[in-house]
Design a protein around this motif. Structure first.
Motif, PDB file in Angstrom:
ATOM      1  N   ASP A 246       0.844  -1.195   0.000  1.00  0.00           N
ATOM      2  CA  ASP A 246       0.000   0.000   0.000  1.00  0.00           C
ATOM      3  C   ASP A 246       0.882   1.250   0.000  1.00  0.00           C
ATOM      4  O   ASP A 246       2.054   1.206   0.401  1.00  0.00           O
ATOM      5  CB  ASP A 246      -0.985  -0.021   1.170  1.00  0.00           C
ATOM      6  CG  ASP A 246      -0.288   0.022   2.501  1.00  0.00           C
ATOM      7  OD1 ASP A 246       0.235   1.093   2.865  1.00  0.00           O
ATOM      8  OD2 ASP A 246      -0.218  -1.033   3.170  1.00  0.00           O
ATOM      9  N   ALA A 294      -4.187   4.233   0.875  1.00  0.00           N
ATOM     10  CA  ALA A 294      -4.655   2.866   0.593  1.00  0.00           C
ATOM     11  C   ALA A 294      -4.448   2.474  -0.867  1.00  0.00           C
ATOM     12  O   ALA A 294      -4.755   1.352  -1.250  1.00  0.00           O
ATOM     13  CB  ALA A 294      -6.130   2.747   0.960  1.00  0.00           C
ATOM     14  N   TRP A 296      -2.666   1.163  -4.156  1.00  0.00           N
ATOM     15  CA  TRP A 296      -1.705   0.070  -4.294  1.00  0.00           C
ATOM     16  C   TRP A 296      -0.503   0.514  -5.109  1.00  0.00           C
ATOM     17  O   TRP A 296      -0.658   1.256  -6.079  1.00  0.00           O
ATOM     18  CB  TRP A 296      -2.357  -1.107  -5.021  1.00  0.00           C
ATOM     19  CG  TRP A 296      -3.429  -1.797  -4.243  1.00  0.00           C
ATOM     20  CD1 TRP A 296      -4.773  -1.592  -4.343  1.00  0.00           C
ATOM     21  CD2 TRP A 296      -3.252  -2.808  -3.251  1.00  0.00           C
ATOM     22  NE1 TRP A 296      -5.439  -2.424  -3.473  1.00  0.00           N
ATOM     23  CE2 TRP A 296      -4.524  -3.178  -2.791  1.00  0.00           C
ATOM     24  CE3 TRP A 296      -2.115  -3.442  -2.708  1.00  0.00           C
ATOM     25  CZ2 TRP A 296      -4.706  -4.147  -1.817  1.00  0.00           C
ATOM     26  CZ3 TRP A 296      -2.301  -4.400  -1.736  1.00  0.00           C
ATOM     27  CH2 TRP A 296      -3.591  -4.743  -1.294  1.00  0.00           C
TER      28      TRP A 296
END
Ligand code: SAM
Length: 316
Positions: A246, A294, A296
């Motif tokens: 993350d 959050a 990726w």
């Protein structure tokens, strides 16, 4: 019209949203932050070390917007690396040459770092339900072909009432982009999900003037949809799958962390204190657990052992 075709025309057709509009006018992305650029510059220096300081280091941004990230990274690179960098922005509405080469097509045979921040979520994709493609009204408009059926089977377990956002077009786009690297690191940063936690409701949506809006297919809104990050990882060049983490963790590893300045600074250097506070709040936005933090990061190596790029490696 099938969702994917309508999305392609709406974003990239002659009057398409991205042909006319500047992304930064409509939504905020990590790439617009100098702190994010600083982290990418640290990563570039790490990749450069792993490659043995090549005489030309390609720095390529796919879906570069107006080049905000590229210019930020160039400004943050250590001068010896900056002198060897060949910066390329790949963008549908390519600009003039201003120290950065602008192209509509991806160059190939690259050595260096390839970036794709919030690009894949704008790659047009199909929506399906119960074996049929869907149109822009979410009505069935033809049977799903064998390749998409296989993708759904492997990546998106779904009941007959569920809408599937078929990521195969993103897999192909990523495999093609990351495949442009002969040696180095390909990094995709995006919002997305993994097989064991696919969204129950469609994520396809629109943005305009900083607000989330229903997607319009006349070129007046952005149209975006979350990315199946595990399927693009499997499609990429790195046989080991690369590293998926993350953004909050990635930025911490790269030295970008939010900390409040000491209160004592407020009396000794009030201006410095305000500056440090503003910086901390910008970094907090980039690393927020329910927000940009959050997102990726998928890092995949070509022609290089990932352990040679320690900054993103899990054991350093
Ligand atoms: C959401 S914006 C992201 C801009 C920037 N990377 C950022 O993170 O702020 C996506 C960008 O990708 C560009 N894009 C999408 N598909 C592309 C393609 N096949 N070739 C070049 N650019 C593309 C769009 O024009 C748009 O500017």
């Amino acid at each position: 019209m099938r969702w994917r075709d309508a999305m392609r025309t709406a974003l990239y057709g002659p009057d398409g949203f991205f042909v006319r509009e500047r992304p930064a006018d409509h939504f905020r992305t990590s790439a617009q932050s100098p702190h994010f650029a600083r982290a990418i510059a640290a990563l570039a220096a790490d990749v450069d070390r792993a490659l043995g300081h090549p005489s030309v280091f390609d720095l390529v941004d796919v879906g570069a917007g107006r080049g905000e990230l590229l210019y930020g990274v160039l400004a943050a690179l250590p001068p010896p690396l900056r002198r060897r960098v060949r910066p390329v922005a790949v963008e549908v509405s390519a600009r003039g040459d201003d120290g950065v080469t602008w192209r509509t097509e991806l160059p190939r045979g690259l050595t260096g770092l390839l970036l794709a921040t919030e690009w894949l979520d704008n790659v047009p994709l199909d929506l399906t339900r119960d074996g049929s493609y869907l149109d822009t009204e979410l009505m069935p408009c033809g049977p799903v072909d064998a390749a998409d059926a296989a993708w759904i089977e492997r990546w998106w377990p779904a009941g007959p009432a569920d809408i599937v956002e078929v990521g195969r077009s993103r897999d192909e786009a990523w495999a093609d982009a990351a495949g442009a690297l002969d040696a180095g690191l390909a990094l995709a940063v995006d919002y997305g999900h993994l097989r064991d936690r696919r969204p129950a409701l469609p994520t396809a949506t629109g943005f305009r003037d900083g607000r989330e809006v229903p997607p319009a297919f006349d070129g007046s809104t952005d149209i975006t949809c979350h990315v199946a990050m595990d399927s693009i990882a499997a499609a990429g060049p790195d046989q080991a799958g690369g590293r998926l983490l993350d953004q909050r963790t990635a930025l911490h590893r790269l030295g970008v962390t939010a900390g409040r300045p000491p209160l004592a600074l407020a009396s000794t250097d009030p201006l410095g204190y305000v500056r440090a506070l503003a910086e901390a709040s910008e970094i907090a936005e980039l690393t927020a657990a329910g927000g940009l933090g959050a997102h990726w990061w998928l890092a995949q190596w070509s022609g290089l052992d990932h352990r040679e790029v320690p900054l993103l490696h899990p054991h350093t």
